[in-house]
Write a protein that holds these residues in place. Structure first.
Motif, PDB file in Angstrom:
ATOM      1  N   GLN A 140      -3.093   9.000 -12.278  1.00 35.05           N
ATOM      2  CA  GLN A 140      -2.520   9.394 -10.781  1.00 35.05           C
ATOM      3  C   GLN A 140      -3.310  10.695 -10.663  1.00 35.05           C
ATOM      4  N   ALA A 141      -4.274  11.571 -11.311  1.00 40.59           N
ATOM      5  CA  ALA A 141      -5.444  13.055 -10.938  1.00 40.59           C
ATOM      6  C   ALA A 141      -6.745  11.712 -10.401  1.00 40.59           C
ATOM      7  N   TRP A 142      -6.595  10.860 -10.312  1.00 39.65           N
ATOM      8  CA  TRP A 142      -8.108  10.141  -9.912  1.00 39.65           C
ATOM      9  C   TRP A 142      -7.586  10.047  -8.598  1.00 39.65           C
ATOM     10  N   LEU A 143      -6.325   9.427  -8.554  1.00 46.08           N
ATOM     11  CA  LEU A 143      -5.222   9.474  -6.683  1.00 46.08           C
ATOM     12  C   LEU A 143      -5.414  10.541  -6.071  1.00 46.08           C
ATOM     13  N   TRP A 190       1.087  -1.669   0.249  1.00 46.27           N
ATOM     14  CA  TRP A 190       0.034  -0.515   0.361  1.00 46.27           C
ATOM     15  C   TRP A 190       0.751   1.276  -0.017  1.00 46.27           C
ATOM     16  N   VAL A 191       0.968   2.269  -0.944  1.00 49.93           N
ATOM     17  CA  VAL A 191       1.829   2.860  -1.214  1.00 49.93           C
ATOM     18  C   VAL A 191       1.140   4.006  -1.398  1.00 49.93           C
ATOM     19  N   PRO A 192       1.839   5.521  -0.420  1.00 51.45           N
ATOM     20  CA  PRO A 192       1.012   7.311  -0.945  1.00 51.45           C
ATOM     21  C   PRO A 192       1.241   7.353  -2.665  1.00 51.45           C
ATOM     22  N   PRO A 193       0.443   7.946  -2.828  1.00 47.74           N
ATOM     23  CA  PRO A 193       0.303   7.973  -4.137  1.00 47.74           C
ATOM     24  C   PRO A 193       2.118   8.992  -3.771  1.00 47.74           C
ATOM     25  N   THR A 194       2.085   9.993  -3.080  1.00 46.96           N
ATOM     26  CA  THR A 194       3.522  10.932  -3.514  1.00 46.96           C
ATOM     27  C   THR A 194       4.500  10.037  -3.640  1.00 46.96           C
ATOM     28  N   GLY A 207       6.622   7.101 -14.160  1.00 46.39           N
ATOM     29  CA  GLY A 207       5.104   7.494 -13.346  1.00 46.39           C
ATOM     30  C   GLY A 207       4.134   6.699 -13.577  1.00 46.39           C
ATOM     31  N   VAL A 208       3.407   7.644 -12.934  1.00 44.16           N
ATOM     32  CA  VAL A 208       1.753   6.736 -13.370  1.00 44.16           C
ATOM     33  C   VAL A 208       0.993   7.324 -14.111  1.00 44.16           C
ATOM     34  N   TYR A 209      -0.004   6.932 -15.222  1.00 42.72           N
ATOM     35  CA  TYR A 209      -1.076   7.593 -15.888  1.00 42.72           C
ATOM     36  C   TYR A 209      -1.677   8.570 -15.762  1.00 42.72           C
ATOM     37  N   PRO A 210      -1.645   9.523 -16.433  1.00 40.76           N
ATOM     38  CA  PRO A 210      -2.023  10.851 -15.841  1.00 40.76           C
ATOM     39  C   PRO A 210      -3.520  11.201 -15.218  1.00 40.76           C
TER      40      PRO A 210
END
Length: 131
Positions: A123-126, A104-108, A117-120
């Motif tokens: 990332q925006a939803w997270l 379980w990872v914080p989005p940051t 990086g994560v698909y934008p």
């Protein structure tokens, strides 16, 4: 020839963190991913995401919304990202043949796990869920 697989990825945010799995056999440089896998014939991306979350991480989820899709830069597979709400279960490597560990990872902190990086839209939803 491009790979014709369509993959559903379960984006599961809970208590300010997001669930990632580490593949037992990485797909190229891709080691950590969202619980994900191929759609079965006739299966929706939402249903596949929920099934993969259960099979790979041992959690029950409710699909909420499709966040978007893309051809993944590391695998050339089409990936459909599905936001999911955790219903029950404690995340663990439910399929040791496929999954080495879960986190379980914080989005940051996603950049440490996901090179490039994560698909934008994901990332925006997270960011909106955990901000």
């Amino acid at each position: 020839m491009p790979n014709s697989h369509t993959i559903a990825g379960a984006v599961i945010a809970h208590a300010g963190r997001v669930l990632l799995i580490r593949r037992a056999s990485p797909a190229g440089a891709l080691q950590w991913t969202f619980p994900s896998g191929k759609l079965d014939p006739g299966e929706s991306a939402a249903d596949a995401a929920a099934r993969e979350a259960r099979e790979e991480a041992g959690v029950s989820v409710a699909p909420l919304v499709v966040l978007g899709s893309r051809v993944h830069p590391a695998t050339s597979w089409r990936v459909v990202y599905v936001a999911c709400r955790l219903l029950s279960g404690t995340a663990h490597a439910a399929s040791p043949r496929e999954v080495a560990e879960v986190a379980w990872v914080p989005p940051t902190g996603l950049a440490e796990y996901v090179p490039g990086g994560v698909y934008p839209p994901v990332q925006a939803w997270l960011d909106a869920q955990t901000g």
